[in-house]
Design an enzyme around this catalytic site. Structure first.
Site, short mmCIF file in Angstrom:
data_model
loop_
_atom_site.label_atom_id
_atom_site.label_comp_id
_atom_site.label_asym_id
_atom_site.label_seq_id
_atom_site.Cartn_x
_atom_site.Cartn_y
_atom_site.Cartn_z
N HIS A 17 -52.65 43.95 -40.47
CA HIS A 17 -54.03 43.79 -40.39
C HIS A 17 -53.94 42.50 -38.95
CE1 HIS A 17 -57.75 41.48 -41.85
NE2 HIS A 17 -57.95 42.59 -41.83
N HIS A 65 -62.32 42.35 -34.12
CA HIS A 65 -63.24 42.28 -35.25
C HIS A 65 -65.40 41.38 -35.08
CE1 HIS A 65 -64.62 41.03 -39.37
NE2 HIS A 65 -63.96 42.38 -39.84
#
Length: 257
Positions: A17, A65
């Site tokens: 991740h 992100h």
């Protein structure tokens, strides 16, 4: 036919991740989605890296992100207001900036799971991904944005694998709960994976029934973000195909020992 993104790599799949940032790396200043974080995931032995992308002010697709720089760099500006050069300077002592094209070029052995976070990034990200379609699974919370990126990829080369967006997941969950198999089959047409949290608020998403229904339609289930080894083992025992985790090193040791 199975997309190449899935081939030659067994399950359970470990998806790093935003790369891999251990507590020690974080103490040294490394941040998620940096060049160093992707390199650390690669060095740990993962096959898959999950990441996100945005578009800079000068039209460059970068792995990032958040829509702003506050959390990562202490800068209140929106990422879309910052040029590539400015972002490179900000990320210089945080592990280094990495663009989507650089990630796909520099790590040819890795397969990427790319979440398109901004409407403006959909077309340019898709055009880049189209050159590396065999090694990419493309997704977005927005099915509209996902479709735009997939179309752009198709115009430049190989269509990547894809995971359903939020609307697709809601429809799939409703079809599973009501037992409407034709509706589920229609919902999952053209979808390779469902990438979901185990629960959202009081709603339990990942159940054995949900996983088995996805599998009947040739669709994998990947769960995010799972960092506890016990939870990893429990979800895999439930039939889950992939674990998205901040600690890919721990997941590899737990699931691929």
């Amino acid at each position: 036919m199975t997309h190449p993104w899935f081939e030659g790599a067994g399950t359970p799949r470990v998806l790093a991740h935003r790369g891999l940032v251990t507590p020690e790396d974080a103490a040294d200043g490394m941040v998620e989605n940096s060049f160093a974080a992707v390199a650390a995931a690669h060095a740990a032995g993962v096959t898959y890296v999950e990441s996100d992308c945005h578009l800079t002010a000068d039209g460059q697709v970068v792995l990032f992100h958040d829509s702003d720089l506050q959390r990562v760099a202490g800068d209140p500006r929106a990422l879309a207001e910052v040029t590539l050069r400015e972002l490179e300077d900000l990320m210089g002592d945080r592990g280094g900036l990495i663009t989507l094209a650089q990630a796909l070029d520099a790590f040819p052995a890795l397969r990427f799971n790319i979440d398109v976070k901004a409407d403006a990034a959909a077309r340019p990200a898709g055009e880049i991904i189209g050159r590396f379609g065999d090694r990419v699974l493309l997704t977005s919370f927005s099915d509209r944005r996902r479709s735009a990126a997939l179309a752009a990829a198709a115009s430049r080369g190989r269509v990547p694998a894809t995971s359903g967006g939020r609307a697709t997941i809601i429809r799939a969950l409703a079809a599973v709960r009501t037992g409407l198999r034709p509706a589920l089959r229609r919902t999952l047409t053209g979808v390779d994976a469902l990438q979901v949290p185990e629960s959202e608020g009081p709603v339990k998403i990942v159940t054995r029934r949900f996983v088995e229904a996805a599998h009947r339609n040739g669709v994998e289930v990947h769960v995010w973000t799972v960092n506890d080894p016990g939870d990893m083992r429990r979800l895999v025992a439930l039939g889950v195909d992939g674990i998205v985790t901040d600690r890919a090193d721990v997941a590899l040791a737990t699931l691929h020992a």
